[in-house]
Design a protein around this motif. Structure first.
Motif, mmCIF file in Angstrom:
data_model
loop_
_atom_site.group_PDB
_atom_site.id
_atom_site.type_symbol
_atom_site.label_atom_id
_atom_site.label_comp_id
_atom_site.label_asym_id
_atom_site.label_seq_id
_atom_site.Cartn_x
_atom_site.Cartn_y
_atom_site.Cartn_z
ATOM 1 N N ARG A 61 0.848 -1.392 0.058
ATOM 2 C CA ARG A 61 0.092 -0.025 0.053
ATOM 3 C C ARG A 61 0.955 1.246 -0.074
ATOM 4 N N ILE A 62 0.475 2.351 -0.412
ATOM 5 C CA ILE A 62 0.945 3.568 -0.379
ATOM 6 C C ILE A 62 1.395 4.019 1.211
ATOM 7 N N TYR A 63 2.480 4.468 1.459
ATOM 8 C CA TYR A 63 2.640 5.003 2.936
ATOM 9 C C TYR A 63 2.832 6.665 2.732
ATOM 10 N N TRP A 64 1.969 7.172 3.587
ATOM 11 C CA TRP A 64 1.865 8.638 3.726
ATOM 12 C C TRP A 64 3.394 8.992 4.344
ATOM 13 N N PRO A 65 3.760 10.204 3.739
ATOM 14 C CA PRO A 65 5.032 10.845 4.470
ATOM 15 C C PRO A 65 4.918 10.961 5.896
ATOM 16 N N ALA A 66 3.596 11.389 6.651
ATOM 17 C CA ALA A 66 3.698 11.724 7.949
ATOM 18 C C ALA A 66 3.586 10.290 8.796
ATOM 19 N N GLU A 67 3.663 9.087 8.169
ATOM 20 C CA GLU A 67 3.745 7.966 8.858
ATOM 21 C C GLU A 67 4.837 7.696 9.645
ATOM 22 N N PHE A 68 5.987 8.232 9.158
ATOM 23 C CA PHE A 68 7.402 8.064 9.669
ATOM 24 C C PHE A 68 7.908 9.410 9.976
ATOM 25 N N MET A 69 9.403 9.439 10.627
ATOM 26 C CA MET A 69 9.766 10.560 10.899
ATOM 27 C C MET A 69 10.704 10.815 9.643
ATOM 28 N N PRO A 70 11.379 11.821 9.235
ATOM 29 C CA PRO A 70 12.112 12.050 8.129
ATOM 30 C C PRO A 70 13.502 11.138 8.116
ATOM 31 N N LEU A 71 14.092 11.085 9.379
ATOM 32 C CA LEU A 71 15.217 9.992 9.358
ATOM 33 C C LEU A 71 14.972 8.631 9.018
ATOM 34 N N ASP A 72 13.896 8.233 9.625
ATOM 35 C CA ASP A 72 13.351 7.024 9.512
ATOM 36 C C ASP A 72 12.933 6.570 7.935
ATOM 37 N N TRP A 73 12.356 7.663 7.174
ATOM 38 C CA TRP A 73 12.336 7.251 5.734
ATOM 39 C C TRP A 73 13.697 7.132 5.057
ATOM 40 N N SER A 74 14.590 7.711 5.455
ATOM 41 C CA SER A 74 15.901 7.454 4.975
ATOM 42 C C SER A 74 16.339 6.103 5.038
ATOM 43 N N ASP A 75 16.251 5.546 6.377
ATOM 44 C CA ASP A 75 16.321 4.279 6.698
ATOM 45 C C ASP A 75 15.584 3.249 5.744
ATOM 46 N N ILE A 76 14.179 3.396 5.800
ATOM 47 C CA ILE A 76 13.258 2.574 5.272
ATOM 48 C C ILE A 76 13.721 2.462 3.759
ATOM 49 N N LEU A 77 14.219 3.655 3.066
ATOM 50 C CA LEU A 77 14.611 3.719 1.608
ATOM 51 C C LEU A 77 15.616 2.900 1.514
ATOM 52 N N ASP A 78 16.599 2.910 2.332
ATOM 53 C CA ASP A 78 17.917 2.155 2.290
ATOM 54 C C ASP A 78 17.673 0.603 2.094
ATOM 55 N N ASP A 79 16.693 0.029 3.135
ATOM 56 C CA ASP A 79 16.327 -1.221 2.970
ATOM 57 C C ASP A 79 15.476 -1.645 1.741
ATOM 58 N N MET A 80 14.546 -0.645 1.497
ATOM 59 C CA MET A 80 13.668 -1.039 0.416
ATOM 60 C C MET A 80 14.177 -0.890 -0.991
ATOM 61 N N GLY A 81 15.089 0.039 -0.964
ATOM 62 C CA GLY A 81 15.952 0.262 -2.296
ATOM 63 C C GLY A 81 16.487 -0.891 -2.713
ATOM 64 N N GLY A 82 16.998 -1.682 -1.913
ATOM 65 C CA GLY A 82 17.873 -2.996 -2.139
ATOM 66 C C GLY A 82 16.884 -4.015 -2.787
ATOM 67 N N ARG A 83 15.489 -4.043 -2.386
ATOM 68 C CA ARG A 83 14.585 -4.806 -2.637
ATOM 69 C C ARG A 83 13.650 -4.599 -4.023
ATOM 70 N N ALA A 84 13.814 -3.064 -4.173
ATOM 71 C CA ALA A 84 13.085 -2.899 -5.491
ATOM 72 C C ALA A 84 13.647 -3.155 -6.748
ATOM 73 N N SER A 85 12.871 -3.245 -7.795
ATOM 74 C CA SER A 85 13.809 -3.194 -9.211
ATOM 75 C C SER A 85 13.787 -1.813 -9.711
ATOM 76 N N LEU A 86 14.441 -0.822 -8.983
ATOM 77 C CA LEU A 86 14.704 0.639 -9.239
ATOM 78 C C LEU A 86 16.119 0.863 -9.510
ATOM 79 N N GLU A 87 16.276 1.688 -10.172
ATOM 80 C CA GLU A 87 17.561 2.002 -10.396
ATOM 81 C C GLU A 87 18.067 3.047 -9.298
ATOM 82 N N ALA A 88 19.390 3.202 -8.876
ATOM 83 C CA ALA A 88 19.798 3.899 -7.677
ATOM 84 C C ALA A 88 19.190 5.081 -7.750
ATOM 85 N N ASP A 89 19.168 5.984 -8.713
ATOM 86 C CA ASP A 89 18.575 7.497 -8.819
ATOM 87 C C ASP A 89 17.179 7.431 -8.643
#
Length: 108
Positions: A60-88
């Protein structure tokens, strides 16, 4: 009693919607509010679009307000490795969520 309960639900839902808790603000809102520079507009909007279109392929979509800004950075570090997206693309999503979470945090 039933009418009062329904009215209370409507008020709560309306308050949540108006507070911006469940929104994905466009880059223009973040820039106008002073959370980003005009030069970041294209990358922020790209991150927003990727979050809505790519991330929701798996969850599902996660709203920006659901997590603190620094948490988002950690979440994207984790999810970025799982997603089939380029680093940029992951970086654009991270920039969007961190910026939008700062906006949400300070406007609630």
């Amino acid at each position: 009693m039933k009418a009062a309960l329904i009215l209370a639900c409507i008020v709560v839902i309306g308050a949540c919607a108006m507070s911006g808790m469940n929104t994905m603000p466009p880059a223009s809102v973040l820039i106008t509010a002073g959370y980003a520079e005009n030069s970041e507009s294209e990358n922020l909007e790209r991150g927003r679009i990727l979050a809505v279109t790519e991330c929701t392929e798996c969850h599902r979509i996660y709203w920006p307000a659901e997590f603190m800004p620094l948490d988002w950075s950690d979440i994207l570090d984790d999810m970025g490795g799982r997603a089939s997206l380029e680093a940029d693309g992951v970086d654009a999503i991270r920039k969007y969520y961190v910026t939008a979470a700062r906006h949400a945090q300070e406007t609630q």
